[in-house]
Design a protein around this motif. Structure first.
Motif, PDB file in Angstrom:
ATOM      1  N   ASN A  98       0.835  -1.209   0.000  1.00 38.77           N
ATOM      2  CA  ASN A  98       0.000   0.000   0.000  1.00 38.77           C
ATOM      3  C   ASN A  98       0.867   1.256   0.000  1.00 38.77           C
ATOM      4  O   ASN A  98       0.574   2.231  -0.706  1.00 38.77           O
ATOM      5  CB  ASN A  98      -0.940   0.009   1.197  1.00 38.77           C
ATOM      6  CG  ASN A  98      -2.063  -0.989   1.043  1.00 38.77           C
ATOM      7  OD1 ASN A  98      -2.392  -1.416  -0.067  1.00 38.77           O
ATOM      8  ND2 ASN A  98      -2.663  -1.376   2.163  1.00 38.77           N
ATOM      9  N   TYR A  99       1.949   1.218   0.787  1.00 37.66           N
ATOM     10  CA  TYR A  99       2.853   2.373   0.843  1.00 37.66           C
ATOM     11  C   TYR A  99       3.486   2.616  -0.532  1.00 37.66           C
ATOM     12  O   TYR A  99       3.520   3.747  -1.022  1.00 37.66           O
ATOM     13  CB  TYR A  99       3.930   2.150   1.900  1.00 37.66           C
ATOM     14  CG  TYR A  99       4.988   3.212   1.931  1.00 37.66           C
ATOM     15  CD1 TYR A  99       4.719   4.457   2.478  1.00 37.66           C
ATOM     16  CD2 TYR A  99       6.242   2.970   1.383  1.00 37.66           C
ATOM     17  CE1 TYR A  99       5.696   5.452   2.489  1.00 37.66           C
ATOM     18  CE2 TYR A  99       7.217   3.953   1.385  1.00 37.66           C
ATOM     19  CZ  TYR A  99       6.940   5.188   1.944  1.00 37.66           C
ATOM     20  OH  TYR A  99       7.906   6.153   1.952  1.00 37.66           O
ATOM     21  N   LYS A 100       3.970   1.536  -1.166  1.00 38.45           N
ATOM     22  CA  LYS A 100       4.587   1.674  -2.483  1.00 38.45           C
ATOM     23  C   LYS A 100       3.575   2.171  -3.511  1.00 38.45           C
ATOM     24  O   LYS A 100       3.893   3.004  -4.369  1.00 38.45           O
ATOM     25  CB  LYS A 100       5.180   0.342  -2.941  1.00 38.45           C
ATOM     26  CG  LYS A 100       6.464   0.000  -2.242  1.00 38.45           C
ATOM     27  CD  LYS A 100       7.047  -1.301  -2.777  1.00 38.45           C
ATOM     28  CE  LYS A 100       8.357  -1.617  -2.072  1.00 38.45           C
ATOM     29  NZ  LYS A 100       8.958  -2.848  -2.580  1.00 38.45           N
ATOM     30  N   MET A 101       2.327   1.664  -3.427  1.00 41.16           N
ATOM     31  CA  MET A 101       1.293   2.108  -4.353  1.00 41.16           C
ATOM     32  C   MET A 101       0.989   3.593  -4.143  1.00 41.16           C
ATOM     33  O   MET A 101       0.806   4.335  -5.113  1.00 41.16           O
ATOM     34  CB  MET A 101       0.028   1.257  -4.186  1.00 41.16           C
ATOM     35  CG  MET A 101       0.190  -0.151  -4.726  1.00 41.16           C
ATOM     36  SD  MET A 101      -1.193  -1.245  -4.366  1.00 41.16           S
ATOM     37  CE  MET A 101      -2.543  -0.410  -5.154  1.00 41.16           C
ATOM     38  N   GLU A 102       0.966   4.021  -2.895  1.00 43.13           N
ATOM     39  CA  GLU A 102       0.712   5.438  -2.579  1.00 43.13           C
ATOM     40  C   GLU A 102       1.854   6.310  -3.102  1.00 43.13           C
ATOM     41  O   GLU A 102       1.620   7.352  -3.711  1.00 43.13           O
ATOM     42  CB  GLU A 102       0.553   5.612  -1.067  1.00 43.13           C
ATOM     43  CG  GLU A 102       0.261   7.026  -0.634  1.00 43.13           C
ATOM     44  CD  GLU A 102      -1.080   7.551  -1.107  1.00 43.13           C
ATOM     45  OE1 GLU A 102      -1.219   8.774  -1.211  1.00 43.13           O
ATOM     46  OE2 GLU A 102      -1.998   6.737  -1.372  1.00 43.13           O
ATOM     47  N   VAL A 103       3.096   5.841  -2.890  1.00 45.33           N
ATOM     48  CA  VAL A 103       4.253   6.591  -3.386  1.00 45.33           C
ATOM     49  C   VAL A 103       4.204   6.654  -4.912  1.00 45.33           C
ATOM     50  O   VAL A 103       4.431   7.725  -5.507  1.00 45.33           O
ATOM     51  CB  VAL A 103       5.572   5.944  -2.885  1.00 45.33           C
ATOM     52  CG1 VAL A 103       6.774   6.484  -3.629  1.00 45.33           C
ATOM     53  CG2 VAL A 103       5.727   6.156  -1.393  1.00 45.33           C
ATOM     54  N   ASN A 104       3.893   5.531  -5.563  1.00 46.26           N
ATOM     55  CA  ASN A 104       3.794   5.523  -7.034  1.00 46.26           C
ATOM     56  C   ASN A 104       2.686   6.462  -7.516  1.00 46.26           C
ATOM     57  O   ASN A 104       2.862   7.164  -8.508  1.00 46.26           O
ATOM     58  CB  ASN A 104       3.547   4.107  -7.544  1.00 46.26           C
ATOM     59  CG  ASN A 104       4.786   3.245  -7.513  1.00 46.26           C
ATOM     60  OD1 ASN A 104       5.885   3.759  -7.413  1.00 46.26           O
ATOM     61  ND2 ASN A 104       4.608   1.943  -7.586  1.00 46.26           N
ATOM     62  N   ARG A 105       1.554   6.451  -6.825  1.00 44.51           N
ATOM     63  CA  ARG A 105       0.440   7.340  -7.199  1.00 44.51           C
ATOM     64  C   ARG A 105       0.865   8.797  -7.059  1.00 44.51           C
ATOM     65  O   ARG A 105       0.628   9.616  -7.947  1.00 44.51           O
ATOM     66  CB  ARG A 105      -0.779   7.063  -6.325  1.00 44.51           C
ATOM     67  CG  ARG A 105      -2.048   7.796  -6.770  1.00 44.51           C
ATOM     68  CD  ARG A 105      -3.218   7.567  -5.831  1.00 44.51           C
ATOM     69  NE  ARG A 105      -2.944   7.971  -4.465  1.00 44.51           N
ATOM     70  CZ  ARG A 105      -2.966   9.242  -4.019  1.00 44.51           C
ATOM     71  NH1 ARG A 105      -3.236  10.222  -4.849  1.00 44.51           N
ATOM     72  NH2 ARG A 105      -2.718   9.518  -2.776  1.00 44.51           N
ATOM     73  N   GLU A 106       1.532   9.114  -5.949  1.00 48.44           N
ATOM     74  CA  GLU A 106       2.001  10.492  -5.736  1.00 48.44           C
ATOM     75  C   GLU A 106       3.027  10.882  -6.803  1.00 48.44           C
ATOM     76  O   GLU A 106       3.007  12.011  -7.302  1.00 48.44           O
ATOM     77  CB  GLU A 106       2.601  10.640  -4.335  1.00 48.44           C
ATOM     78  CG  GLU A 106       1.561  10.577  -3.239  1.00 48.44           C
ATOM     79  CD  GLU A 106       2.169  10.547  -1.836  1.00 48.44           C
ATOM     80  OE1 GLU A 106       3.422  10.538  -1.721  1.00 48.44           O
ATOM     81  OE2 GLU A 106       1.397  10.520  -0.874  1.00 48.44           O
ATOM     82  N   ASN A 107       3.926   9.915  -7.139  1.00 48.24           N
ATOM     83  CA  ASN A 107       4.917  10.200  -8.184  1.00 48.24           C
ATOM     84  C   ASN A 107       4.248  10.447  -9.531  1.00 48.24           C
ATOM     85  O   ASN A 107       4.639  11.346 -10.282  1.00 48.24           O
ATOM     86  CB  ASN A 107       5.925   9.059  -8.303  1.00 48.24           C
ATOM     87  CG  ASN A 107       6.889   9.022  -7.143  1.00 48.24           C
ATOM     88  OD1 ASN A 107       7.014  10.002  -6.406  1.00 48.24           O
ATOM     89  ND2 ASN A 107       7.585   7.905  -6.972  1.00 48.24           N
ATOM     90  N   ARG A 108       3.225   9.633  -9.851  1.00 44.86           N
ATOM     91  CA  ARG A 108       2.511   9.828 -11.118  1.00 44.86           C
ATOM     92  C   ARG A 108       1.813  11.181 -11.145  1.00 44.86           C
ATOM     93  O   ARG A 108       1.838  11.890 -12.156  1.00 44.86           O
ATOM     94  CB  ARG A 108       1.489   8.703 -11.317  1.00 44.86           C
ATOM     95  CG  ARG A 108       2.088   7.426 -11.848  1.00 44.86           C
ATOM     96  CD  ARG A 108       1.030   6.453 -12.346  1.00 44.86           C
ATOM     97  NE  ARG A 108      -0.056   6.212 -11.419  1.00 44.86           N
ATOM     98  CZ  ARG A 108      -0.067   5.257 -10.491  1.00 44.86           C
ATOM     99  NH1 ARG A 108       0.943   4.433 -10.380  1.00 44.86           N
ATOM    100  NH2 ARG A 108      -1.103   5.110  -9.688  1.00 44.86           N
ATOM    101  N   GLU A 109       1.162  11.524 -10.014  1.00 43.49           N
ATOM    102  CA  GLU A 109       0.478  12.826  -9.953  1.00 43.49           C
ATOM    103  C   GLU A 109       1.476  13.976 -10.111  1.00 43.49           C
ATOM    104  O   GLU A 109       1.215  14.946 -10.835  1.00 43.49           O
ATOM    105  CB  GLU A 109      -0.288  12.966  -8.639  1.00 43.49           C
ATOM    106  CG  GLU A 109      -1.546  12.139  -8.582  1.00 43.49           C
ATOM    107  CD  GLU A 109      -2.278  12.280  -7.240  1.00 43.49           C
ATOM    108  OE1 GLU A 109      -1.846  13.097  -6.404  1.00 43.49           O
ATOM    109  OE2 GLU A 109      -3.275  11.566  -7.064  1.00 43.49           O
TER     110      GLU A 109
END
Length: 179
Positions: A136-147
């Motif tokens: 979940n943390y990695k997915m959140e970081v990836n989502r933030e990076n994409r945004e």
């Protein structure tokens, strides 16, 4: 077979102290010949692996009558039915006691296995929970990076659009001035 039984009986009767002491002496003892009832022990030359002995059993005919014979088990007496019944009951009690002990040990073993299984399940659940949290943390970081990447692209697009609009305005001004 009788000779083997006689040998093992005599070994049991042999003085353990004399047997042990003879093993500690590296030189052969001056009395290299010992007699134990109907058994004769001769010390042989020392081997690389330690002291060696030759054990000679005398035949029962060689025994003198004044020597005590090995103890024989007393003759069995006829048991009464009551005696037999008591022995059977005692044997049954011993069997039940042994069975209870085995059942208790099995129950303790099952309890231990249950505890181990419970601990393993708990550790597995903790591992799964930690793995899910990391995911979940990695997915959140990836989502933030994409945004952040999309926002940077939008910002550059806006800058390019503003630059393109300024270039068009400058061309229009030049066209108006020249013409």
């Amino acid at each position: 077979m009788e000779l083997l039984d006689a040998y093992s009986d005599k070994i049991k009767e042999m003085s353990m102290l004399s047997l042990i002491c003879s093993c500690f002496y590296s030189q052969p003892h001056p009395n290299s010949l010992a007699q134990y009832g109907d058994m004769e022990v001769k010390s042989l030359n020392k081997r690389a692996s330690g002291q060696a002995f030759e054990v000679i059993l005398k035949a029962p005919a060689d025994l003198s009558p004044d020597r005590p014979q090995p103890l024989l088990s007393p003759p069995k007496k006829d048991l009464s039915m009551e005696e037999l019944q008591k022995r059977l009951e005692a044997a049954e009690e011993r069997r039940k006691s042994q069975e209870a002990l085995v059942l208790k040990q099995l129950a303790e073993k099952r309890e231990h296995e249950r505890d181990v299984l419970h601990k393993a399940l708990e550790e597995n659940n903790n591992f799964s929970r930690m793995a899910e949290e990391k995911l979940n943390y990695k997915m959140e970081v990836n989502r933030e990076n994409r945004e952040a990447h999309l926002n940077a692209l939008k910002h550059r697009l806006r800058e390019k659009e503003m630059h393109a609009a300024e270039v068009r305005r400058n061309k229009e001004l030049q066209a108006d001035l020249s013409g």
